[in-house]
Motif scaffolding. Structure first.
Motif: not given
Length: 224
Positions: A127-129, A164-165, A197-200, A204-210
């Motif tokens: 979801l990190w795009h 997760a929300c 929810a997005r973080n859960a 693609g966790i290696e692309y997660r936004y800081p």
């Protein structure tokens, strides 16, 4: 137009962006106008996977006035318009009105599918795009057919994004926008640095936004 996509991608790389696919448009698409004022025949989507764009945006932002409205859109427009001038295209942003069907274009260009929380999920970036804009062309351009991608949500049994929300804003009925907004704008939301929810999502966790990037986007969503 040989190597046009590569030319565009090379120009975008300098800003942390990239080509996110392309779509041929027909009269049935009721496409936005291209650079000559006629319905476009091709669209090249521009965006990113992960947050490689962020340092470039931050450097640009440091040269602007602090009260600049919608700075990320303004930066995206400046980048896209510069590239558009190089290749004879018209730049278009998702927030430009009338709204263009960016989500439908993305589904056609990269064969993406929605996640349970509604965001399009990518098999690599999760979801990190995002899609920052598009380049519209008057003529048909050479487009390579996108490969059929695996849909990670189809094999995800637990669906952690749906649980997760903190205010249960996501359900089979859709996204409870007002409930989410009230939470983010309220006192509890001050300690929230991104969509839980997005973080859960485990893809693609290696692309997660800081955290700083997530905080920026959340503040923009809440109008803070």
């Amino acid at each position: 137009m040989p190597n046009l996509i590569s030319q565009i991608d090379d120009a975008l790389t300098a800003c942390g962006l990239m080509v996110r696919g392309a779509v041929a448009l027909s009269s049935e698409d009721h496409a936005p106008n291209g650079p000559l004022g006629m319905p476009a025949r091709s669209v090249v989507l521009v965006g990113h996977g992960g947050a490689d764009y962020w340092p470039h945006f931050e450097r640009w932002r440091s040269t602007q006035t602090q009260d600049l409205a919608n700075p990320l859109d303004a930066w995206s427009r400046s980048v896209l318009e510069e590239v558009a001038s190089l290749v004879g295209a018209r730049a278009l942003l998702p927030n430009d009105r009338p709204y263009a069907p960016f989500q439908q274009w993305a589904i056609r260009a990269e064969r993406l599918r929605p996640s349970p929380i509604g965001l399009l999920i990518h098999p690599v970036y999760g979801l990190w795009h995002a899609f920052r804009g598009a380049l519209l062309f008057d003529a048909e351009i050479e487009i390579q057919q996108a490969e059929q991608l695996n849909h990670p949500c189809a094999v995800c049994v637990e669906k952690p994004c749906m649980n997760a929300c903190p205010v249960d804003a996501f359900s089979a009925a859709g996204f409870a926008y007002e409930r989410c907004l009230a939470y983010v704008r309220g006192p509890e939301g001050q300690h929230c640095t991104g969509c839980q929810a997005r973080n859960a999502c485990p893809i693609g966790i290696e692309y997660r936004y800081p955290a700083s990037v997530q905080t920026f986007h959340q503040a923009a969503f809440a109008g803070l």
